[in-house]
Design a protein around this motif. Structure first.
Motif, PDB file in Angstrom:
ATOM      1  N   ALA A  85       0.852  -1.192   0.000  1.00  0.00           N
ATOM      2  CA  ALA A  85       0.000   0.000   0.000  1.00  0.00           C
ATOM      3  C   ALA A  85       0.887   1.241   0.000  1.00  0.00           C
ATOM      4  CB  ALA A  85      -0.935  -0.007   1.201  1.00  0.00           C
ATOM      5  N   SER A  86       1.416   1.547  -1.180  1.00  0.00           N
ATOM      6  CA  SER A  86       2.295   2.706  -1.336  1.00  0.00           C
ATOM      7  C   SER A  86       2.475   3.005  -2.814  1.00  0.00           C
ATOM      8  CB  SER A  86       3.668   2.429  -0.715  1.00  0.00           C
ATOM      9  OG  SER A  86       4.535   3.528  -0.905  1.00  0.00           O
ATOM     10  N   ALA A  87       2.674   4.266  -3.110  1.00  0.00           N
ATOM     11  CA  ALA A  87       3.016   4.676  -4.472  1.00  0.00           C
ATOM     12  C   ALA A  87       4.522   4.873  -4.611  1.00  0.00           C
ATOM     13  CB  ALA A  87       2.291   5.969  -4.822  1.00  0.00           C
ATOM     14  N   LYS A  88       5.262   4.639  -3.523  1.00  0.00           N
ATOM     15  CA  LYS A  88       6.717   4.830  -3.535  1.00  0.00           C
ATOM     16  C   LYS A  88       7.414   3.530  -3.914  1.00  0.00           C
ATOM     17  CE  LYS A  88       6.527   8.226   0.166  1.00  0.00           C
ATOM     18  NZ  LYS A  88       6.892   8.466   1.567  1.00  0.00           N
ATOM     19  N   GLN A  89       8.191   3.589  -4.966  1.00  0.00           N
ATOM     20  CA  GLN A  89       8.911   2.399  -5.410  1.00  0.00           C
ATOM     21  C   GLN A  89       9.851   1.883  -4.322  1.00  0.00           C
ATOM     22  OE1 GLN A  89      11.459   2.876  -8.862  1.00  0.00           O
ATOM     23  NE2 GLN A  89      11.029   0.778  -9.496  1.00  0.00           N
ATOM     24  N   ASP A  90      10.437   2.776  -3.533  1.00  0.00           N
ATOM     25  CA  ASP A  90      11.323   2.342  -2.448  1.00  0.00           C
ATOM     26  C   ASP A  90      10.596   1.432  -1.460  1.00  0.00           C
ATOM     27  OD1 ASP A  90      13.371   3.819  -3.565  1.00  0.00           O
ATOM     28  OD2 ASP A  90      13.251   5.454  -2.102  1.00  0.00           O
ATOM     29  N   ASP A  91       9.327   1.734  -1.151  1.00  0.00           N
ATOM     30  CA  ASP A  91       8.560   0.884  -0.245  1.00  0.00           C
ATOM     31  C   ASP A  91       8.326  -0.492  -0.858  1.00  0.00           C
ATOM     32  OD1 ASP A  91       8.379   2.904   1.657  1.00  0.00           O
ATOM     33  OD2 ASP A  91       6.381   3.548   1.008  1.00  0.00           O
ATOM     34  N   LEU A  92       8.052  -0.525  -2.159  1.00  0.00           N
ATOM     35  CA  LEU A  92       7.857  -1.807  -2.833  1.00  0.00           C
ATOM     36  C   LEU A  92       9.129  -2.639  -2.766  1.00  0.00           C
ATOM     37  CD1 LEU A  92       5.477  -0.038  -4.007  1.00  0.00           C
ATOM     38  CD2 LEU A  92       5.646  -1.475  -6.012  1.00  0.00           C
ATOM     39  N   VAL A  93      10.268  -1.999  -2.981  1.00  0.00           N
ATOM     40  CA  VAL A  93      11.556  -2.703  -2.949  1.00  0.00           C
ATOM     41  C   VAL A  93      11.835  -3.243  -1.545  1.00  0.00           C
ATOM     42  CG1 VAL A  93      14.057  -2.405  -3.179  1.00  0.00           C
ATOM     43  CG2 VAL A  93      12.524  -1.477  -4.922  1.00  0.00           C
ATOM     44  N   SER A 110       6.899 -13.880  -9.501  1.00  0.00           N
ATOM     45  CA  SER A 110       6.148 -13.023  -8.606  1.00  0.00           C
ATOM     46  C   SER A 110       5.742 -11.747  -9.315  1.00  0.00           C
ATOM     47  CB  SER A 110       6.991 -12.667  -7.383  1.00  0.00           C
ATOM     48  OG  SER A 110       6.212 -11.960  -6.434  1.00  0.00           O
ATOM     49  N   THR A 111       4.653 -11.168  -8.866  1.00  0.00           N
ATOM     50  CA  THR A 111       4.226  -9.857  -9.317  1.00  0.00           C
ATOM     51  C   THR A 111       4.236  -8.943  -8.099  1.00  0.00           C
ATOM     52  OG1 THR A 111       2.838 -10.811 -11.037  1.00  0.00           O
ATOM     53  CG2 THR A 111       2.342  -8.558 -10.381  1.00  0.00           C
ATOM     54  N   LEU A 112       4.826  -7.767  -8.245  1.00  0.00           N
ATOM     55  CA  LEU A 112       4.939  -6.783  -7.169  1.00  0.00           C
ATOM     56  C   LEU A 112       4.127  -5.563  -7.555  1.00  0.00           C
ATOM     57  CD1 LEU A 112       6.312  -5.721  -4.548  1.00  0.00           C
ATOM     58  CD2 LEU A 112       8.250  -5.039  -5.997  1.00  0.00           C
ATOM     59  N   LEU A 113       3.155  -5.205  -6.704  1.00  0.00           N
ATOM     60  CA  LEU A 113       2.243  -4.113  -7.018  1.00  0.00           C
ATOM     61  C   LEU A 113       2.168  -3.090  -5.903  1.00  0.00           C
ATOM     62  CD1 LEU A 113      -0.781  -6.318  -8.110  1.00  0.00           C
ATOM     63  CD2 LEU A 113       0.695  -5.037  -9.636  1.00  0.00           C
ATOM     64  N   GLY A 114       2.121  -1.811  -6.283  1.00  0.00           N
ATOM     65  CA  GLY A 114       1.767  -0.753  -5.356  1.00  0.00           C
ATOM     66  C   GLY A 114       0.279  -0.517  -5.488  1.00  0.00           C
ATOM     67  N   VAL A 115      -0.435  -0.511  -4.372  1.00  0.00           N
ATOM     68  CA  VAL A 115      -1.887  -0.340  -4.388  1.00  0.00           C
ATOM     69  C   VAL A 115      -2.272   0.819  -3.471  1.00  0.00           C
ATOM     70  CG1 VAL A 115      -2.310  -2.772  -4.942  1.00  0.00           C
ATOM     71  CG2 VAL A 115      -2.240  -2.046  -2.544  1.00  0.00           C
ATOM     72  N   ALA A 116      -3.493   1.311  -3.642  1.00  0.00           N
ATOM     73  CA  ALA A 116      -3.953   2.459  -2.860  1.00  0.00           C
ATOM     74  C   ALA A 116      -4.223   2.091  -1.401  1.00  0.00           C
ATOM     75  CB  ALA A 116      -5.202   3.057  -3.494  1.00  0.00           C
ATOM     76  N   ALA A 117      -4.777   0.920  -1.159  1.00  0.00           N
ATOM     77  CA  ALA A 117      -5.124   0.527   0.206  1.00  0.00           C
ATOM     78  C   ALA A 117      -5.264  -0.983   0.278  1.00  0.00           C
ATOM     79  CB  ALA A 117      -6.430   1.184   0.638  1.00  0.00           C
ATOM     80  N   LEU A 118      -5.104  -1.509   1.493  1.00  0.00           N
ATOM     81  CA  LEU A 118      -5.335  -2.926   1.758  1.00  0.00           C
ATOM     82  C   LEU A 118      -6.408  -3.042   2.839  1.00  0.00           C
ATOM     83  CD1 LEU A 118      -1.627  -4.087   1.517  1.00  0.00           C
ATOM     84  CD2 LEU A 118      -3.481  -4.722  -0.034  1.00  0.00           C
ATOM     85  N   GLY A 119      -6.851  -4.244   3.124  1.00  0.00           N
ATOM     86  CA  GLY A 119      -8.073  -4.460   3.872  1.00  0.00           C
ATOM     87  C   GLY A 119      -8.093  -4.167   5.362  1.00  0.00           C
ATOM     88  N   TYR A 120      -6.958  -4.223   6.051  1.00  0.00           N
ATOM     89  CA  TYR A 120      -6.961  -4.022   7.498  1.00  0.00           C
ATOM     90  C   TYR A 120      -6.401  -2.647   7.848  1.00  0.00           C
ATOM     91  CZ  TYR A 120      -7.984  -8.967   7.929  1.00  0.00           C
ATOM     92  OH  TYR A 120      -8.583 -10.194   7.831  1.00  0.00           O
ATOM     93  N   ASP A 122      -4.120   0.099   9.007  1.00  0.00           N
ATOM     94  CA  ASP A 122      -2.660   0.256   9.049  1.00  0.00           C
ATOM     95  C   ASP A 122      -1.897  -0.812   8.272  1.00  0.00           C
ATOM     96  OD1 ASP A 122      -2.795   2.566  10.789  1.00  0.00           O
ATOM     97  OD2 ASP A 122      -3.258   1.177  12.424  1.00  0.00           O
ATOM     98  N   GLN A 123      -2.576  -1.589   7.437  1.00  0.00           N
ATOM     99  CA  GLN A 123      -1.918  -2.642   6.660  1.00  0.00           C
ATOM    100  C   GLN A 123      -1.168  -2.048   5.482  1.00  0.00           C
ATOM    101  OE1 GLN A 123      -4.514  -5.658   5.063  1.00  0.00           O
ATOM    102  NE2 GLN A 123      -2.827  -6.801   4.141  1.00  0.00           N
ATOM    103  N   LEU A 124       0.094  -2.464   5.322  1.00  0.00           N
ATOM    104  CA  LEU A 124       0.940  -1.995   4.228  1.00  0.00           C
ATOM    105  C   LEU A 124       1.317  -3.099   3.254  1.00  0.00           C
ATOM    106  CD1 LEU A 124       3.365   0.303   6.259  1.00  0.00           C
ATOM    107  CD2 LEU A 124       1.395   1.013   4.878  1.00  0.00           C
ATOM    108  N   VAL A 125       1.305  -4.366   3.680  1.00  0.00           N
ATOM    109  CA  VAL A 125       1.813  -5.461   2.862  1.00  0.00           C
ATOM    110  C   VAL A 125       0.863  -6.658   2.917  1.00  0.00           C
ATOM    111  CG1 VAL A 125       3.767  -7.046   2.492  1.00  0.00           C
ATOM    112  CG2 VAL A 125       4.191  -4.744   3.399  1.00  0.00           C
ATOM    113  N   GLU A 126       0.747  -7.342   1.769  1.00  0.00           N
ATOM    114  CA  GLU A 126      -0.008  -8.586   1.685  1.00  0.00           C
ATOM    115  C   GLU A 126       0.640  -9.449   0.602  1.00  0.00           C
ATOM    116  OE1 GLU A 126      -4.640  -9.907   0.802  1.00  0.00           O
ATOM    117  OE2 GLU A 126      -4.204  -8.059   1.902  1.00  0.00           O
ATOM    118  N   VAL A 127       0.688 -10.744   0.817  1.00  0.00           N
ATOM    119  CA  VAL A 127       1.266 -11.663  -0.168  1.00  0.00           C
ATOM    120  C   VAL A 127       0.330 -12.848  -0.345  1.00  0.00           C
ATOM    121  CG1 VAL A 127       3.206 -13.187  -0.753  1.00  0.00           C
ATOM    122  CG2 VAL A 127       3.641 -11.009   0.415  1.00  0.00           C
ATOM    123  N   GLU A 128      -0.063 -13.115  -1.593  1.00  0.00           N
ATOM    124  CA  GLU A 128      -0.833 -14.324  -1.877  1.00  0.00           C
ATOM    125  C   GLU A 128       0.048 -15.262  -2.680  1.00  0.00           C
ATOM    126  OE1 GLU A 128      -4.328 -13.016  -3.965  1.00  0.00           O
ATOM    127  OE2 GLU A 128      -3.287 -12.923  -5.855  1.00  0.00           O
TER     128      GLU A 128
END
Length: 133
Positions: A85-93, A110-120, A122-128
């Motif tokens: 949940a970030s538009a910053k490439q550094d956060d994705l890295v 793997s696919t790595l995506l920056g998204v606007a929001a996640l479900g919980y 204060d959640q920043l990361v999710e992996v399926e």
């Protein structure tokens, strides 16, 4: 023994830190589709609020548990999708480095995506993940 075969190509860039495809033999007994692992503790609280790396670690711990409960390991994973949940490439890295390290030499596609929001909250990361055993 895993039935996953990671596929690489000398015709594609080696910059990506993962195989470009994976294949599973027809003898695999089961495919496992893991829901997105979230950075929640056992009580359902979001951990490491504001810390992408800390959340990625918890996410991978939770994914590992879910896969083991289904009879698989991280080495059985065919593919992951990593959401940050970030538009910053550094956060994705930062998130990717934690995820990638956890898989070790099993560099499944793997696919790595920056998204606007996640479900919980204060959640920043999710992996399926999809695995085969």
């Amino acid at each position: 023994m895993t039935s996953v075969r990671l596929v690489r190509s000398s015709q594609l860039s080696s910059v990506a830190e993962y195989a470009y495809a994976s294949a599973v033999s027809l003898s695999a007994e089961r495919l496992i589709f893991a829901a997105g692992a979230c950075p929640l503790d056992a009580e359902g609280n979001t951990v490491a609020v504001g810390d992408v790396a800390g959340q990625a670690k918890q996410v991978m711990d939770n994914l590992d548990v879910a896969l083991r409960e289904a009879g698989a390991t991280l080495r059985d994973v065919l593919k992951t999708t990593v959401y940050v949940a970030s538009a910053k490439q550094d956060d994705l890295v930062v998130a990717w480095e934690v995820v990638r390290a956890r898989f070790g030499d099993h560099d499944a596609p793997s696919t790595l995506l920056g998204v606007a929001a996640l479900g919980y909250d204060d959640q920043l990361v999710e992996v399926e993940a999809v695995a085969a055993v």
